[in-house]
Scaffold this motif. Structure first.
Motif, PDB file in Angstrom:
ATOM      1  N   ALA A 140       2.246  13.039 -42.126  1.00  0.00           N
ATOM      2  CA  ALA A 140       2.627  12.522 -40.720  1.00  0.00           C
ATOM      3  C   ALA A 140       2.667  11.152 -40.717  1.00  0.00           C
ATOM      4  O   ALA A 140       1.551  10.393 -40.936  1.00  0.00           O
ATOM      5  CB  ALA A 140       1.863  13.076 -39.664  1.00  0.00           C
ATOM      6  N   VAL A 141       3.716  10.520 -40.369  1.00  0.00           N
ATOM      7  CA  VAL A 141       3.822   9.195 -40.256  1.00  0.00           C
ATOM      8  C   VAL A 141       3.868   8.746 -38.684  1.00  0.00           C
ATOM      9  O   VAL A 141       4.673   8.979 -37.876  1.00  0.00           O
ATOM     10  CB  VAL A 141       5.346   8.456 -40.481  1.00  0.00           C
ATOM     11  N   VAL A 142       2.739   7.888 -38.212  1.00  0.00           N
ATOM     12  CA  VAL A 142       2.413   7.833 -37.009  1.00  0.00           C
ATOM     13  C   VAL A 142       2.487   6.228 -36.523  1.00  0.00           C
ATOM     14  O   VAL A 142       1.962   5.276 -37.500  1.00  0.00           O
ATOM     15  CB  VAL A 142       1.088   8.074 -36.575  1.00  0.00           C
ATOM     16  N   ALA A 143       3.346   5.720 -35.567  1.00  0.00           N
ATOM     17  CA  ALA A 143       3.331   4.381 -35.116  1.00  0.00           C
ATOM     18  C   ALA A 143       2.368   4.343 -34.296  1.00  0.00           C
ATOM     19  O   ALA A 143       2.002   4.958 -33.203  1.00  0.00           O
ATOM     20  CB  ALA A 143       4.752   4.203 -34.500  1.00  0.00           C
ATOM     21  N   SER A 144       1.323   3.274 -34.206  1.00  0.00           N
ATOM     22  CA  SER A 144       0.027   3.304 -33.577  1.00  0.00           C
ATOM     23  C   SER A 144       0.013   1.844 -33.129  1.00  0.00           C
ATOM     24  O   SER A 144      -0.381   0.737 -33.508  1.00  0.00           O
ATOM     25  CB  SER A 144      -1.162   3.598 -34.604  1.00  0.00           C
ATOM     26  N   PHE A 145       0.606   1.672 -31.959  1.00  0.00           N
ATOM     27  CA  PHE A 145       0.843   0.648 -31.174  1.00  0.00           C
ATOM     28  C   PHE A 145      -0.375  -0.231 -30.821  1.00  0.00           C
ATOM     29  O   PHE A 145      -1.143   0.296 -30.143  1.00  0.00           O
ATOM     30  CB  PHE A 145       1.996   0.782 -30.010  1.00  0.00           C
ATOM     31  N   ARG A 146      -0.244  -1.756 -30.955  1.00  0.00           N
ATOM     32  CA  ARG A 146      -1.222  -2.507 -30.620  1.00  0.00           C
ATOM     33  C   ARG A 146      -0.692  -3.398 -29.685  1.00  0.00           C
ATOM     34  O   ARG A 146       0.350  -3.867 -29.774  1.00  0.00           O
ATOM     35  CB  ARG A 146      -1.852  -3.269 -31.811  1.00  0.00           C
ATOM     36  N   LYS A 147      -1.645  -3.910 -28.549  1.00  0.00           N
ATOM     37  CA  LYS A 147      -1.349  -5.005 -27.777  1.00  0.00           C
ATOM     38  C   LYS A 147      -1.151  -6.059 -28.411  1.00  0.00           C
ATOM     39  O   LYS A 147      -2.227  -6.509 -29.248  1.00  0.00           O
ATOM     40  CB  LYS A 147      -2.439  -4.838 -26.582  1.00  0.00           C
ATOM     41  N   SER A 148      -0.210  -6.904 -27.989  1.00  0.00           N
ATOM     42  CA  SER A 148       0.043  -8.109 -28.862  1.00  0.00           C
ATOM     43  C   SER A 148       1.237  -8.870 -27.842  1.00  0.00           C
ATOM     44  O   SER A 148       2.246  -8.157 -27.475  1.00  0.00           O
ATOM     45  CB  SER A 148       0.707  -7.943 -30.201  1.00  0.00           C
ATOM     46  N   ASP A 149       0.785 -10.180 -27.556  1.00  0.00           N
ATOM     47  CA  ASP A 149       1.808 -10.884 -26.850  1.00  0.00           C
ATOM     48  C   ASP A 149       2.945 -11.394 -27.902  1.00  0.00           C
ATOM     49  O   ASP A 149       4.002 -11.818 -27.337  1.00  0.00           O
ATOM     50  CB  ASP A 149       1.094 -12.054 -26.259  1.00  0.00           C
ATOM     51  N   LYS A 150       2.695 -11.339 -29.140  1.00  0.00           N
ATOM     52  CA  LYS A 150       3.506 -12.004 -30.175  1.00  0.00           C
ATOM     53  C   LYS A 150       4.587 -10.802 -30.957  1.00  0.00           C
ATOM     54  O   LYS A 150       5.676 -11.036 -31.176  1.00  0.00           O
ATOM     55  CB  LYS A 150       3.035 -12.863 -31.001  1.00  0.00           C
ATOM     56  N   VAL A 151       4.125  -9.685 -31.050  1.00  0.00           N
ATOM     57  CA  VAL A 151       4.902  -8.586 -31.768  1.00  0.00           C
ATOM     58  C   VAL A 151       5.027  -7.541 -30.788  1.00  0.00           C
ATOM     59  O   VAL A 151       4.306  -6.874 -30.291  1.00  0.00           O
ATOM     60  CB  VAL A 151       3.677  -7.991 -32.864  1.00  0.00           C
TER      61      VAL A 151
END
Length: 185
Positions: free
Chosen positions: A83-94
């Motif tokens: 399973a491929v999971v996008a695990s989003f991080r808090k970021s002001d740049k990305v």
């Protein structure tokens, strides 16, 4: 084999045998796949290894999502699902889209590495990836989205992989328009 040769040789395998890479073999390939371009080194992805009964649990979650009584046989099409999971991080740049692109890049790179190592691979997606029942079965957090599964197994002897049309590179690679071209539009 060069990277160019490996990419040119890659095909999707919709049918595979019941053999799969070991966890140790997989760890080596995942470590290499994790080297994709990743702005700010956020590592906004993770992979979930599904073998054996895990695939039946996924089949039950798919059935629940679909409103079916019997488990879906789809996860049983390969001995290993990743399973491929996008695990989003808090970021002001990305931004979020760029983090999802990193997770997709890891998945594609891993599929290339698995193929080059002799394994049959296909990346399967679909409406189940956005199902609450399927997300729960995978233990996804609020900041995560399922992008699909790499189905992995042995390449069947005497079988051909799925067909892929050639890309007309000259049609896909264009130049920035000149001022004169912009005025004519």
């Amino acid at each position: 084999m060069s990277a160019l040769d490996a990419v040119r040789a890659r095909h999707s395998w919709s049918r595979v045998t019941d053999v799969a890479p070991t966890r140790e073999e997989l760890l080596t390939l995942v470590a290499a796949a994790g080297r994709v371009a990743d702005h700010s080194s956020l590592r906004p992805w993770r992979l979930i290894e599904l073998r054996g009964e895990d695939r039946m649990a996924l089949g039950k979650a798919m059935a629940k999502a679909q409103g079916d009584k019997e488990p879906s046989p789809k996860p049983l099409r390969a001995p290993l699902l990743i399973a491929v999971v996008a695990s989003f991080r808090k970021s002001d740049k990305v931004p979020r889209w760029e983090q999802e692109a990193v997770a997709s890049g890891v998945a594609h790179t891993l599929s290339l590495l698995l193929d080059e190592a002799g394994w049959g691979v296909i990346w399967r997606t679909g409406h189940y990836t956005r199902s609450k029942a399927v997300a729960k079965a995978h233990g996804l957090q609020k900041n995560e989205e399922l992008l699909g599964w790499l189905y992995v197994g042995g390449k069947p002897v005497g079988k051909k992989p799925g067909r892929r049309k050639s890309v007309d590179a000259s049609a896909m690679l264009t130049r920035m328009p000149t001022k004169a071209q912009k005025k004519t539009k």
